[in-house]
Design a protein around this motif. Structure first.
Motif, PDB file in Angstrom:
ATOM      1  N   TRP A  56       0.856  -1.136   0.001  1.00  0.00           N
ATOM      2  CA  TRP A  56       0.046   0.153  -0.182  1.00  0.00           C
ATOM      3  C   TRP A  56       0.785   1.306  -0.071  1.00  0.00           C
ATOM      4  O   TRP A  56       0.201   2.163   0.094  1.00  0.00           O
ATOM      5  CB  TRP A  56      -1.064  -0.046   1.088  1.00  0.00           C
ATOM      6  CG  TRP A  56      -0.345  -0.347   2.669  1.00  0.00           C
ATOM      7  CD1 TRP A  56       0.050   0.821   3.535  1.00  0.00           C
ATOM      8  CD2 TRP A  56      -0.197  -1.636   3.055  1.00  0.00           C
ATOM      9  NE1 TRP A  56       0.433  -0.015   4.545  1.00  0.00           N
ATOM     10  CE2 TRP A  56       0.302  -1.421   4.567  1.00  0.00           C
ATOM     11  CE3 TRP A  56      -0.400  -2.809   2.674  1.00  0.00           C
ATOM     12  CZ2 TRP A  56       0.768  -2.586   5.360  1.00  0.00           C
ATOM     13  CZ3 TRP A  56      -0.044  -4.003   3.363  1.00  0.00           C
ATOM     14  CH2 TRP A  56       0.479  -3.877   4.783  1.00  0.00           C
ATOM     15  N   ASP A  77      -3.942   2.541  -6.887  1.00  0.00           N
ATOM     16  CA  ASP A  77      -5.309   2.044  -7.097  1.00  0.00           C
ATOM     17  C   ASP A  77      -5.307   0.621  -6.689  1.00  0.00           C
ATOM     18  O   ASP A  77      -6.183  -0.049  -7.307  1.00  0.00           O
ATOM     19  CB  ASP A  77      -5.863   2.505  -8.372  1.00  0.00           C
ATOM     20  CG  ASP A  77      -7.435   2.275  -8.638  1.00  0.00           C
ATOM     21  OD1 ASP A  77      -7.999   2.382  -7.449  1.00  0.00           O
ATOM     22  OD2 ASP A  77      -7.687   2.258  -9.758  1.00  0.00           O
ATOM     23  N   GLY A  78      -4.551   0.137  -5.762  1.00  0.00           N
ATOM     24  CA  GLY A  78      -4.700  -1.322  -5.392  1.00  0.00           C
ATOM     25  C   GLY A  78      -3.622  -1.929  -6.240  1.00  0.00           C
ATOM     26  O   GLY A  78      -2.976  -1.387  -7.166  1.00  0.00           O
ATOM     27  N   ARG A 127      -5.618  -1.953  -0.317  1.00  0.00           N
ATOM     28  CA  ARG A 127      -6.085  -0.832  -1.142  1.00  0.00           C
ATOM     29  C   ARG A 127      -6.819  -1.714  -2.370  1.00  0.00           C
ATOM     30  O   ARG A 127      -7.195  -1.311  -3.551  1.00  0.00           O
ATOM     31  CB  ARG A 127      -4.971  -0.076  -1.875  1.00  0.00           C
ATOM     32  CG  ARG A 127      -4.256   0.962  -1.107  1.00  0.00           C
ATOM     33  CD  ARG A 127      -3.637   2.074  -1.640  1.00  0.00           C
ATOM     34  NE  ARG A 127      -2.450   2.726  -0.625  1.00  0.00           N
ATOM     35  CZ  ARG A 127      -2.997   3.469   0.054  1.00  0.00           C
ATOM     36  NH1 ARG A 127      -4.356   4.161  -0.003  1.00  0.00           N
ATOM     37  NH2 ARG A 127      -2.320   4.361   1.041  1.00  0.00           N
ATOM     38  N   SER A 175     -12.386   0.057  -3.551  1.00  0.00           N
ATOM     39  CA  SER A 175     -12.433   1.197  -4.424  1.00  0.00           C
ATOM     40  C   SER A 175     -13.093   2.420  -3.515  1.00  0.00           C
ATOM     41  O   SER A 175     -13.500   2.101  -2.410  1.00  0.00           O
ATOM     42  CB  SER A 175     -13.325   1.144  -5.889  1.00  0.00           C
ATOM     43  OG  SER A 175     -14.736   0.669  -5.182  1.00  0.00           O
ATOM     44  N   TYR A 176     -12.910   3.601  -4.160  1.00  0.00           N
ATOM     45  CA  TYR A 176     -13.738   4.709  -3.528  1.00  0.00           C
ATOM     46  C   TYR A 176     -14.944   4.859  -4.077  1.00  0.00           C
ATOM     47  O   TYR A 176     -15.761   5.550  -3.415  1.00  0.00           O
ATOM     48  CB  TYR A 176     -12.838   6.132  -3.512  1.00  0.00           C
ATOM     49  CG  TYR A 176     -11.349   5.660  -3.082  1.00  0.00           C
ATOM     50  CD1 TYR A 176     -11.163   5.895  -1.691  1.00  0.00           C
ATOM     51  CD2 TYR A 176     -10.375   5.149  -3.525  1.00  0.00           C
ATOM     52  CE1 TYR A 176     -10.008   5.643  -1.082  1.00  0.00           C
ATOM     53  CE2 TYR A 176      -9.107   5.049  -3.301  1.00  0.00           C
ATOM     54  CZ  TYR A 176      -8.780   5.063  -1.753  1.00  0.00           C
ATOM     55  OH  TYR A 176      -7.709   4.769  -1.322  1.00  0.00           O
ATOM     56  N   ASN A 232     -13.052  -1.173   5.520  1.00  0.00           N
ATOM     57  CA  ASN A 232     -12.872   0.020   4.761  1.00  0.00           C
ATOM     58  C   ASN A 232     -11.474   0.457   5.235  1.00  0.00           C
ATOM     59  O   ASN A 232     -10.965  -0.119   6.338  1.00  0.00           O
ATOM     60  CB  ASN A 232     -13.915   0.943   5.190  1.00  0.00           C
ATOM     61  CG  ASN A 232     -14.203   1.045   6.589  1.00  0.00           C
ATOM     62  OD1 ASN A 232     -14.783   0.249   7.310  1.00  0.00           O
ATOM     63  ND2 ASN A 232     -13.323   1.853   7.164  1.00  0.00           N
ATOM     64  N   THR A 246      -9.380   2.256   1.757  1.00  0.00           N
ATOM     65  CA  THR A 246     -10.463   2.330   0.694  1.00  0.00           C
ATOM     66  C   THR A 246     -11.936   2.539   1.381  1.00  0.00           C
ATOM     67  O   THR A 246     -11.937   2.148   2.451  1.00  0.00           O
ATOM     68  CB  THR A 246     -10.686   1.168  -0.232  1.00  0.00           C
ATOM     69  OG1 THR A 246     -11.021   0.017   0.782  1.00  0.00           O
ATOM     70  CG2 THR A 246      -9.206   1.110  -0.911  1.00  0.00           C
ATOM     71  N   ASP A 247     -12.689   2.864   0.481  1.00  0.00           N
ATOM     72  CA  ASP A 247     -14.121   3.020   1.248  1.00  0.00           C
ATOM     73  C   ASP A 247     -14.723   1.678   1.038  1.00  0.00           C
ATOM     74  O   ASP A 247     -15.249   1.138   1.999  1.00  0.00           O
ATOM     75  CB  ASP A 247     -14.885   4.058   0.366  1.00  0.00           C
ATOM     76  CG  ASP A 247     -16.353   4.136   0.770  1.00  0.00           C
ATOM     77  OD1 ASP A 247     -16.533   3.568   1.978  1.00  0.00           O
ATOM     78  OD2 ASP A 247     -17.051   4.751   0.084  1.00  0.00           O
ATOM     79  N   ALA A 283     -13.995  -2.177   0.633  1.00  0.00           N
ATOM     80  CA  ALA A 283     -13.014  -2.908   0.220  1.00  0.00           C
ATOM     81  C   ALA A 283     -13.458  -4.460  -0.094  1.00  0.00           C
ATOM     82  O   ALA A 283     -14.449  -4.696   0.363  1.00  0.00           O
ATOM     83  CB  ALA A 283     -12.155  -3.074   1.711  1.00  0.00           C
TER      84      ALA A 283
END
Ligand code: 3MF
Ligand code: MG
Length: 347
Positions: A93, A100-101, A139, A142-143, A180, A183-184, A186
């Motif tokens: 991370w 972005d992961g 990560r 996503s967001y 989460n 990220t928001d 996960a």
């Protein structure tokens, strides 16, 4: 039911921190990374949890051969100090390639980086004598949900698990779910997701979960139930005991510091199911308060360990006959009062 009390404890060097948070810098002098190993035994800890770059600092700047040489040295150092490496986790991370992961990034180059790093992590684990790697999928999520194809992401994660199992025929994979942060949304937010991946994989016996109390709470679940689920499937690789005050940022508070009763139930499920008998560690993942003075700050580790052992005593003296009677009578009001009195030593 099995009674046992000889637990082995572990923590990772990141648990001795300088107190930085997203809003401010370090507040304590750095304690030399290599000096941390000497602190373990005196505090009653035998196991060391690692990230790949905890084992091999500056990993990114070294060749694989150099990294493995360093890992071999660390393995010997641990051995000399009577310490056991519990697991190694790829730190996926920090790098530019994992913004972005890694495994679930839309970029093939990022995914290739993640796989290369994971292979090196497995090699490092083997070189220091660790039987497991931990995948905390920081990560991989996503967001905004539209950013990635979630079905494809889950397929990629299963492919990753299979690739690791094929790459090394002995290593175990312990997946550490978290719903989460950073990220928001996960992927693999719960034990159920992790264990499903295990069963779908090519070698289910070698894929388990690591349950962290705070992560379960962030998912709105009871940590002891998440542990019980894994135990029922013989898949509790390890635990990260800590605590969490509701649905906030990941707090990593001291074990039992927020919800003593929930902590009691975690110790109960571990103790009753013989956790630790096959070498499993009681792992902690706790953060010292930013306000704490000194260096190194270690009281939080000692406190969490002590709290665990105090709760083991409470488990031993929990009146099982009475519990059974109250269960049989379906008198959960009385069972609750008895349990709370027991925790308050007000019997
Ligand atoms: C994050 C975590 C991580 C993992 C660690 C090992 C930094 O919430 O809990 O700690 O435990 O990366 O996988
Ligand atoms: Mg953790």
């Amino acid at each position: 039911m099995s009674m046992q009390s000889s637990y082995r404890f572990s923590f990772g060097p990141w648990n001795i921190s300088e107190g930085a948070d997203p809003f401010g810098p370090e507040v304590r002098p750095a304690y030399p990374h290599e000096g941390k190993y000497a602190l373990y035994k005196a505090m009653g800890f035998d196991g060391v949890q690692f990230h790949d770059d905890d084992v091999v600092p500056d990993l990114a700047k070294l060749t694989t051969a150099q990294a493995l040489q360093k890992a071999g040295e660390v393995g010997r150092m641990l051995n000399n100090q009577g310490l056991v490496p519990e697991f190694v986790a790829p730190r996926l991370w920090f790098a530019e390639q994992t913004i972005d992961g890694g495994y679930t990034s839309n970029s093939a180059a990022d995914r290739a980086y993640a796989w290369d790093r994971t292979r090196v992590c497995v090699d490092i684990a083997r070189a220091i004598g660790s039987k497991a790697i931990v995948l905390w999928l920081a990560r991989e999520g996503s967001y905004i949900r539209e950013a990635k194809d979630a079905k494809l992401a889950y397929e990629r994660l299963l492919e990753l698990v299979d690739n690791i199992l094929t790459y090394d025929h002995q290593i175990e994979i312990w997946i550490e779910p978290k719903p989460n942060e950073p990220t928001d949304l996960a992927y693999v937010p719960t034990a159920g997701h992790a264990i499903a991946l295990a069963y779908a994989s090519q070698a289910p016996k070698r894929v388990k979960a690591l349950i962290e109390s705070a992560h379960a709470i962030l998912a709105g679940l009871d940590p002891s139930d998440e542990m019980a689920f894994c135990l029922a499937h013989d898949k509790l690789g390890s635990v990260h005991l800590n605590d969490q005050n509701g649905l906030k940022y990941d707090q990593d508070k001291n074990f039992g510091a927020v919800n003593l009763r929930a902590a009691f139930n975690q110790v109960l499920v571990l103790e009753d199911n013989g956790y630790g008998k096959n070498g499993e560690f009681v792992g902690l993942d706790v953060k010292a308060f930013r306000t704490q003075r000194g260096s190194p700050v270690t009281q939080h580790l000692k406190s969490s360990r002590e709290l665990f052992l105090l709760l083991v005593e409470k488990v031993h003296t929990y009146d099982r006959k009475l519990v059974q009677q109250l269960r049989d009578a379906r008198d959960y009001e009385a069972l609750e009062l008895y349990t709370l009195r027991h925790l308050l030593a007000a019997n």
